[in-house]
Design a protein around this motif. Sequence first.
Motif, mmCIF file in Angstrom:
data_model
loop_
_atom_site.group_PDB
_atom_site.id
_atom_site.type_symbol
_atom_site.label_atom_id
_atom_site.label_comp_id
_atom_site.label_asym_id
_atom_site.label_seq_id
_atom_site.Cartn_x
_atom_site.Cartn_y
_atom_site.Cartn_z
ATOM 1 N N TYR A 77 14.639 7.501 2.690
ATOM 2 C CA TYR A 77 14.126 6.199 3.122
ATOM 3 C C TYR A 77 15.183 5.529 3.990
ATOM 4 O O TYR A 77 16.383 5.577 3.675
ATOM 5 C CB TYR A 77 13.821 5.300 1.925
ATOM 6 N N LYS B 92 15.236 -1.092 6.496
ATOM 7 C CA LYS B 92 14.758 -1.711 7.727
ATOM 8 C C LYS B 92 15.891 -2.392 8.512
ATOM 9 O O LYS B 92 16.750 -3.056 7.925
ATOM 10 C CB LYS B 92 13.661 -2.726 7.405
ATOM 11 N N ASP C 115 1.922 2.172 -3.927
ATOM 12 C CA ASP C 115 2.723 3.053 -3.086
ATOM 13 C C ASP C 115 1.959 3.459 -1.821
ATOM 14 O O ASP C 115 2.537 3.539 -0.730
ATOM 15 C CB ASP C 115 3.128 4.294 -3.889
ATOM 16 N N ALA C 116 0.657 3.692 -1.952
ATOM 17 C CA ALA C 116 -0.145 4.172 -0.822
ATOM 18 C C ALA C 116 -0.376 3.105 0.242
ATOM 19 O O ALA C 116 -0.600 3.426 1.415
ATOM 20 C CB ALA C 116 -1.485 4.700 -1.326
ATOM 21 N N LYS C 117 -0.311 1.822 -0.150
ATOM 22 C CA LYS C 117 -0.573 0.745 0.806
ATOM 23 C C LYS C 117 0.500 0.633 1.882
ATOM 24 O O LYS C 117 0.241 0.089 2.950
ATOM 25 C CB LYS C 117 -0.703 -0.593 0.060
ATOM 26 N N ASP C 118 1.698 1.098 1.587
ATOM 27 C CA ASP C 118 2.783 1.027 2.563
ATOM 28 C C ASP C 118 2.874 2.344 3.314
ATOM 29 O O ASP C 118 2.814 3.419 2.704
ATOM 30 C CB ASP C 118 4.111 0.729 1.862
ATOM 31 N N SER C 119 3.018 2.281 4.622
ATOM 32 C CA SER C 119 3.061 3.506 5.430
ATOM 33 C C SER C 119 4.330 4.303 5.201
ATOM 34 O O SER C 119 4.365 5.518 5.440
ATOM 35 C CB SER C 119 2.943 3.153 6.918
ATOM 36 N N ASP C 120 5.397 3.646 4.726
ATOM 37 C CA ASP C 120 6.652 4.329 4.451
ATOM 38 C C ASP C 120 6.720 4.703 2.973
ATOM 39 O O ASP C 120 5.901 4.251 2.165
ATOM 40 C CB ASP C 120 7.820 3.424 4.830
ATOM 41 N N TYR D 107 7.386 1.019 -1.912
ATOM 42 C CA TYR D 107 6.692 -0.235 -1.614
ATOM 43 C C TYR D 107 7.641 -1.401 -1.897
ATOM 44 O O TYR D 107 8.557 -1.294 -2.731
ATOM 45 C CB TYR D 107 5.414 -0.371 -2.446
#
Length: 545
Positions: free
Chosen positions: A242, A245, A300-305, A308
């Motif tokens: 990861y 940002k 977890d799936a809602k975030d593209s990376d 979350y």
Amino acid sequence: MVVWTHYTEFVPVQTYKLVHIERDRPGQVIITMNYPDDSKVEDLTKTHGLPHKTSLDSETQTWILEERAGQDGLVQTHAEIKASFSGKILSGAVSKILSKAFHERIDSRFKLLETAVLPRTAEAITYDGQVKPIIDGYCVGCHQSGGIAPFALNSYEQVKRYGTAIIDAVASGRMPPSAPHQIAEHPLKYDFSISPDKLETLRAWVKAGSPMGDAAIAGTPLPIQRPSITRVDKTMGMATPYTVKAGSKDEYRCFIMGEPTSDEFYVTGYRVRSSNKALVHHVALFAFDPEYSDIVSEMDAKDSDIGYPCFGAPSTEDNQNLPSRLLGVSTFPSANFTFPQGTGIFIKPGTRIVLQMHYSVHGSEEAVSREDQTQIDLQIEKKVDKPLLTPFFSKIEWITDGEMKIPAGQKKVIHSFSQDPLENTPFIWSKGEMSFEKGIHLYGVYPHQHLLGKGLRFWKEDAKGKKEMLFDNWGNYRFHFQWSFEYEKPIVIAPGEKLGLECLWDNSAGNQPTLHGAPKKPQDVAWGEGTNEEMCVMILTVSES
């Protein structure tokens, strides 16, 4: 001020060693000597007809000397002292044996003013002897080369350079961060708060000129570090690296550690292994029971990376109050956690293990790598003597009815309550199948507030209302430095006794978090999981009595 220094005539080579030389004021020189045993100190003083205390509890004797009239200043005196050694005097600390020539020079230049034997607590303080164990025990966990702190304290030179700043930070309570106040009746195991006597040791060392000492006779390390796991039974980790940002100094993110568990076991300890320790500030490990596994996957799936965003609890803002169980909180680079001997937390088949990472970036964008891939090693048992739970204790009306109001602009806001834990709704939510009818064994606590939080007090209360304080970090809480605390001995909460919790916040303009490079304007705050909301929670580590 009484200054302890040492003067004597020639003594056999094996008798004593010079430890420290310094000036007290013009015309005086301070010399401190170490003796191998008290009997030789007594023999010396009798031989030379000098004052001597019969009850000795020290290896250090010190005398005061004054330069004789008509002689040159101390610059020449120091030069002569140095010339009497076969080696060099380094940083004011010496372990070379004195020569007869040294005594002859001192005798010709000085007269004896006063003599005394120091108590052991006042013996010569050196970096190697007394200071290094304190710094290693309380500071180096973060302040080390490649560590999360902005500067290292790995060496004598570094500690000497920052000596005054260290004392100021400890005396003001800024360091160690979030350190609790010591409670004599309920001492904490691995307590990292620096006691007043250790602070005085640091002060005396800096005042004495920060002598180095002798690494060959270094002091004993302090037993405050939590022991590491002794074996690895299961390893989980982030599937891919990861990248924190860009532009983010502090980022909180949760990562699912592998697939749901396939069998049942007890976690008795864990170790976190990051690929970029300089990036990781602290970690918190959570378990979501099987009935919440799908929700965790959805977050977890809602975030593209990978992973979350999560702040405070290990859930997203649209899944506040999703039940989870805390396994532990650890700071880097010593991210180890072990539960008390014979205890552990039960993990059901199908449980999701989630690791919350606090990434903290120091330095420029170019100088700091922002990529991390963390793994966790679990130590597990099939059975334990005492199964543990980590229920949380808070007032239900704060959560559901908005009673925990923190008005904008107020510097000191306090909310408190007390209640039988078996009647406390948040405790009941998270206590599982344990009944606690015969009482509770309290092994440890994890205090939790958000960015405006300044401290928590936690106590137990008998039927007459008498309070017994169990934990207190009033005025010292800092959100970015959160810790789990374990007691030396479990505390018994008897049936019918209440637990009490009190929290302090500062919602003034001077205590606002930074938003887009500028302090946020104060606003009314109440309970919530979000960055701009607050909490007052004590997470408990307990077993049935």
